[in-house]
Design a protein around this motif. Sequence first.
Motif, short mmCIF file in Angstrom:
data_model
loop_
_atom_site.label_atom_id
_atom_site.label_comp_id
_atom_site.label_asym_id
_atom_site.label_seq_id
_atom_site.Cartn_x
_atom_site.Cartn_y
_atom_site.Cartn_z
N ARG A 59 -0.19 10.10 6.99
CA ARG A 59 -1.51 9.48 7.09
C ARG A 59 -2.46 10.31 7.94
N SER A 60 -3.73 10.10 7.69
CA SER A 60 -4.79 10.80 8.42
C SER A 60 -5.94 9.82 8.60
N GLY A 61 -7.16 10.32 8.71
CA GLY A 61 -8.32 9.45 8.81
C GLY A 61 -8.89 9.03 7.48
N ILE A 62 -8.29 9.47 6.37
CA ILE A 62 -8.81 9.21 5.03
C ILE A 62 -7.94 8.17 4.32
N VAL A 63 -8.60 7.21 3.68
CA VAL A 63 -7.91 6.23 2.83
C VAL A 63 -8.60 6.24 1.47
N LEU A 64 -7.80 6.47 0.42
CA LEU A 64 -8.32 6.50 -0.95
C LEU A 64 -7.75 5.33 -1.73
N PHE A 65 -8.62 4.62 -2.45
CA PHE A 65 -8.13 3.52 -3.28
C PHE A 65 -8.89 3.49 -4.61
N GLU A 66 -8.35 2.75 -5.56
CA GLU A 66 -9.01 2.55 -6.84
C GLU A 66 -8.92 1.09 -7.24
N VAL A 67 -9.82 0.72 -8.10
CA VAL A 67 -9.74 -0.56 -8.79
C VAL A 67 -9.55 -0.20 -10.26
N PRO A 68 -8.34 -0.33 -10.79
CA PRO A 68 -8.08 0.09 -12.18
C PRO A 68 -9.09 -0.50 -13.15
N GLY A 69 -9.61 0.39 -13.98
CA GLY A 69 -10.60 -0.02 -14.97
C GLY A 69 -12.03 0.04 -14.48
N ARG A 70 -12.21 0.35 -13.20
CA ARG A 70 -13.55 0.45 -12.63
C ARG A 70 -13.85 1.89 -12.22
N SER A 71 -15.05 2.34 -12.41
CA SER A 71 -15.48 3.68 -12.03
C SER A 71 -15.63 3.79 -10.51
N ALA A 72 -15.03 4.84 -9.95
CA ALA A 72 -15.17 5.07 -8.51
C ALA A 72 -16.63 5.30 -8.13
N GLN A 73 -17.35 6.02 -9.00
CA GLN A 73 -18.77 6.28 -8.74
C GLN A 73 -19.54 4.96 -8.68
N ALA A 74 -19.26 4.09 -9.62
CA ALA A 74 -19.97 2.80 -9.65
C ALA A 74 -19.57 1.94 -8.45
N LEU A 75 -18.29 1.94 -8.08
CA LEU A 75 -17.84 1.16 -6.94
C LEU A 75 -18.51 1.64 -5.65
N CYS A 76 -18.59 2.96 -5.47
CA CYS A 76 -19.23 3.51 -4.28
C CYS A 76 -20.72 3.14 -4.24
N GLY A 77 -21.35 3.16 -5.40
CA GLY A 77 -22.75 2.76 -5.46
C GLY A 77 -22.94 1.32 -5.07
N GLU A 78 -22.05 0.45 -5.56
CA GLU A 78 -22.17 -0.97 -5.24
C GLU A 78 -21.84 -1.22 -3.77
N LEU A 79 -20.85 -0.52 -3.25
CA LEU A 79 -20.53 -0.65 -1.83
C LEU A 79 -21.70 -0.17 -0.97
N GLY A 80 -22.36 0.89 -1.42
CA GLY A 80 -23.52 1.38 -0.70
C GLY A 80 -24.62 0.34 -0.61
N ARG A 81 -24.79 -0.42 -1.68
CA ARG A 81 -25.80 -1.48 -1.67
C ARG A 81 -25.40 -2.63 -0.74
N HIS A 82 -24.10 -2.69 -0.40
CA HIS A 82 -23.62 -3.66 0.57
C HIS A 82 -23.49 -3.05 1.97
N GLY A 83 -24.03 -1.85 2.15
CA GLY A 83 -24.06 -1.25 3.48
C GLY A 83 -22.85 -0.43 3.85
N VAL A 84 -21.94 -0.16 2.88
CA VAL A 84 -20.75 0.64 3.14
C VAL A 84 -20.97 2.03 2.56
N ILE A 85 -21.03 3.03 3.44
CA ILE A 85 -21.28 4.40 3.00
C ILE A 85 -19.95 5.11 2.83
N CYS A 86 -19.60 5.43 1.58
CA CYS A 86 -18.32 6.06 1.27
C CYS A 86 -18.53 7.08 0.15
N ALA A 87 -17.45 7.63 -0.42
CA ALA A 87 -17.59 8.70 -1.40
C ALA A 87 -16.59 8.54 -2.54
#
Length: 418
Positions: free
Chosen positions: A358-386
């Motif tokens: 382990r390190s300071g990075i955590v990577l996850f997915e939601v199967p069937g959902r685009s990571a790009q879209a998830l990051c965009g939606e999280l950004g709109r909720h105030g979570v800045i990720c990549a």
Amino acid sequence: MMALEGFADMGSGLPVPWLEAPRSCRHYRPMNDALDTAAIDALLTDEFPSLDRHLYVNHAAISPWPRRVADVVSTFASTNRDEGALRYPQWLKTAAGLRERAARMIGADSGGDIAMVANTTEGVDIVARGLPWRDGDNIVTVDGEFPTNRMAWERLAAVGVSLRSVDIRATDDPEAELLAQVDERTRLMTVSAVQWTDGFRLDLARLGSGCRQAGAAFFVDAIQQLGALPIDVTACHIDFLACGGHKWLMAPEGIGLFYIARPWQERLVAARAGWRMVERPYDMDSAAQSDATDARQFEPGTPNTMGQLALDASLSLIEAIGAEEARRRVLANTQALVTGLEAMPSVRVLSPSAPERRSGIVLFEVPGRSAQALCGELGRHGVICAPRGGVRLSPHLYQGKAQMEQVLERVEQVAGGH
């Protein structure tokens, strides 16, 4: 709310006060025993106004600056505006102190082992151009490395050097697989201490020891580890290390450090030539100048003085907190995120589960959902990720339980965790 467990004057003449640590040069460790947990919390709250603005968990890309870094940059700009270069001797003094501070952080013998570079890429390029390659040599590396730690080595195919890549996620013993690729023609092993997508952390001491026994040089791209988790170049038998300052070191872009072990300072060719690579670069009336014999020989041109002052400021903060406290805070965040994400039925954690990986990075997915879209939606909720083959979260040492709870709440909202 999801409950989380397991938390518990740089000398430059610039009038920016902060906690100054003594300059005894030995391994990266706590430098101010008087700072207890409450004092560190108060210090970090003051240093990071971004805590009140959003949930910034993207330090594996670019970090917000601590207040002291912003103050140094602002003061440097106004000083240049009002005085020009009148304080240049003081800035040079701080730059020399920065080398010693960086050496302490990575367990190097002295500041003479540290060159200041623009970024990790420049450190890679110094080694790629400077080693005496021969037709038939090979380099051992990790499959899927960040382009910085791949492209320069690939181009050595033009001189007959081959690249041997190992899929470290397809084996139970990645260090053994990497070392198994080393033979009598292996000139170099090059790895990232922490992989840039899922945060997979390698055992540098084991790799360095194996390379030393085999007679191969060992290069480490430290940009996803240094500042979050300790690295000791001496204990890990690291010959070369490069690290840009803009991620976990919390400094501006355009400044970084390059370590070269003492034996290699005489063997590595300085492929670029310039006025500052000599022993006395500011003795400009001297016609007879010899090249510097330490890491300064790899600094050919005019320095990024503002960047050096800013990096010195950011390292002073990490040094004041101490390596073990920084490690504890970073890994507590990781544990909190992994535990919370694994409890969500719709989420799959992609980062390694073993604690030693382990390190300071955590990577996850939601199967069937685009990571790009998830990051965009999280950004709109105030979570800045990549988006990096999934959703990459990378909180830092100044964040803690409260921020991780908020991140998990928003992920649960976006991912549909129930």
